[in-house]
Design a protein around this motif. Structure first.
Motif, PDB file in Angstrom:
ATOM      1  N   ARG A 161       0.848  -1.238  -0.111  1.00  0.00           N
ATOM      2  CA  ARG A 161      -0.092   0.016  -0.108  1.00  0.00           C
ATOM      3  C   ARG A 161       0.832   1.169   0.053  1.00  0.00           C
ATOM      4  O   ARG A 161       2.105   1.106   0.262  1.00  0.00           O
ATOM      5  N   VAL A 162       0.385   2.416  -0.157  1.00  0.00           N
ATOM      6  CA  VAL A 162       0.793   3.736  -0.186  1.00  0.00           C
ATOM      7  C   VAL A 162       0.134   4.542   0.671  1.00  0.00           C
ATOM      8  O   VAL A 162      -1.052   4.495   0.748  1.00  0.00           O
ATOM      9  N   VAL A 163       0.813   5.223   1.742  1.00  0.00           N
ATOM     10  CA  VAL A 163       0.190   5.917   2.756  1.00  0.00           C
ATOM     11  C   VAL A 163       0.673   7.397   2.832  1.00  0.00           C
ATOM     12  O   VAL A 163       1.904   7.725   2.485  1.00  0.00           O
ATOM     13  N   PHE A 164      -0.267   7.954   2.646  1.00  0.00           N
ATOM     14  CA  PHE A 164      -0.345   9.554   2.758  1.00  0.00           C
ATOM     15  C   PHE A 164      -0.239  10.146   4.063  1.00  0.00           C
ATOM     16  O   PHE A 164      -1.240   9.898   4.883  1.00  0.00           O
ATOM     17  N   VAL A 165       1.079  10.938   4.335  1.00  0.00           N
ATOM     18  CA  VAL A 165       1.039  11.378   5.728  1.00  0.00           C
ATOM     19  C   VAL A 165       1.010  12.636   6.057  1.00  0.00           C
ATOM     20  O   VAL A 165       1.949  13.406   5.188  1.00  0.00           O
ATOM     21  N   LYS A 166       0.321  13.148   6.935  1.00  0.00           N
ATOM     22  CA  LYS A 166       0.274  14.701   7.401  1.00  0.00           C
ATOM     23  C   LYS A 166       0.777  14.793   8.872  1.00  0.00           C
ATOM     24  O   LYS A 166       0.439  14.052   9.444  1.00  0.00           O
ATOM     25  N   VAL A 167       1.824  15.828   9.122  1.00  0.00           N
ATOM     26  CA  VAL A 167       2.591  15.832  10.448  1.00  0.00           C
ATOM     27  C   VAL A 167       2.046  17.079  10.897  1.00  0.00           C
ATOM     28  O   VAL A 167       2.175  18.187  10.135  1.00  0.00           O
ATOM     29  N   LYS A 168       1.826  17.266  12.313  1.00  0.00           N
ATOM     30  CA  LYS A 168       1.630  18.398  13.043  1.00  0.00           C
ATOM     31  C   LYS A 168       2.249  18.145  14.264  1.00  0.00           C
ATOM     32  O   LYS A 168       2.497  16.939  14.907  1.00  0.00           O
ATOM     33  N   ARG A 169       2.591  19.402  15.241  1.00  0.00           N
ATOM     34  CA  ARG A 169       3.114  19.586  16.395  1.00  0.00           C
ATOM     35  C   ARG A 169       1.881  19.871  17.188  1.00  0.00           C
ATOM     36  O   ARG A 169       0.797  20.377  16.854  1.00  0.00           O
TER      37      ARG A 169
END
Length: 136
Positions: A44-52
């Motif tokens: 699979r392909v995972v789209f990731v958004k990162v926040k603090r």
């Protein structure tokens, strides 16, 4: 309206975590993009958004309430059998929480993408549930 500076330290750490799962592709582009990088896993392909965040979240719904706008942007990524969307949050203490964003729910997952099983409360000896199981 700006939502704070870019989480460069968190992104660097996140890419390190993601590299353990597969190949990582950084996404160049404007600030308001839906995701920060892509993890290419074997199936699979995972789209990731990162926040603090200033705190850790007890429930996935808390993350949804605080970061509703960011999760809504990530929700624009098509969800298929071979794609997934994850929202990663780093606390000031360096602790990470990972959330799988589905069509109808937000589920907390481990760093490797596996589900966190629901906790089962222990039954005390002599509880009604135990006595029914014994056939009493």
């Amino acid at each position: 309206m700006t939502r704070g500076r870019r989480p460069t330290k968190a992104l660097t750490e996140a890419v390190g975590i993601a590299c353990r799962r597969g190949s990582v592709e950084n996404v160049a582009g404007r600030r308001g993009r839906a995701f920060d990088f892509i993890i290419i896993e074997p199936f699979r392909v995972v789209f990731v958004k990162v926040k603090r965040s200033r705190t850790s979240f007890t429930f996935p719904q808390d993350a949804l309430a605080k970061y509703g706008r960011e999760i809504a942007c990530l929700h624009r990524v098509a969800l298929t059998r071979v794609t997934a969307r994850e929202f990663w949050v780093r606390s000031p203490a360096g602790e990470w929480q990972h959330f799988l964003i589905r069509h109808d729910s937000v589920i907390e997952v481990h760093a490797d993408g596996t589900y966190i099983p629901r906790e089962v409360l222990p039954l005390e000896a002599g509880s009604p549930a135990e006595s029914t199981a014994d056939g009493e």
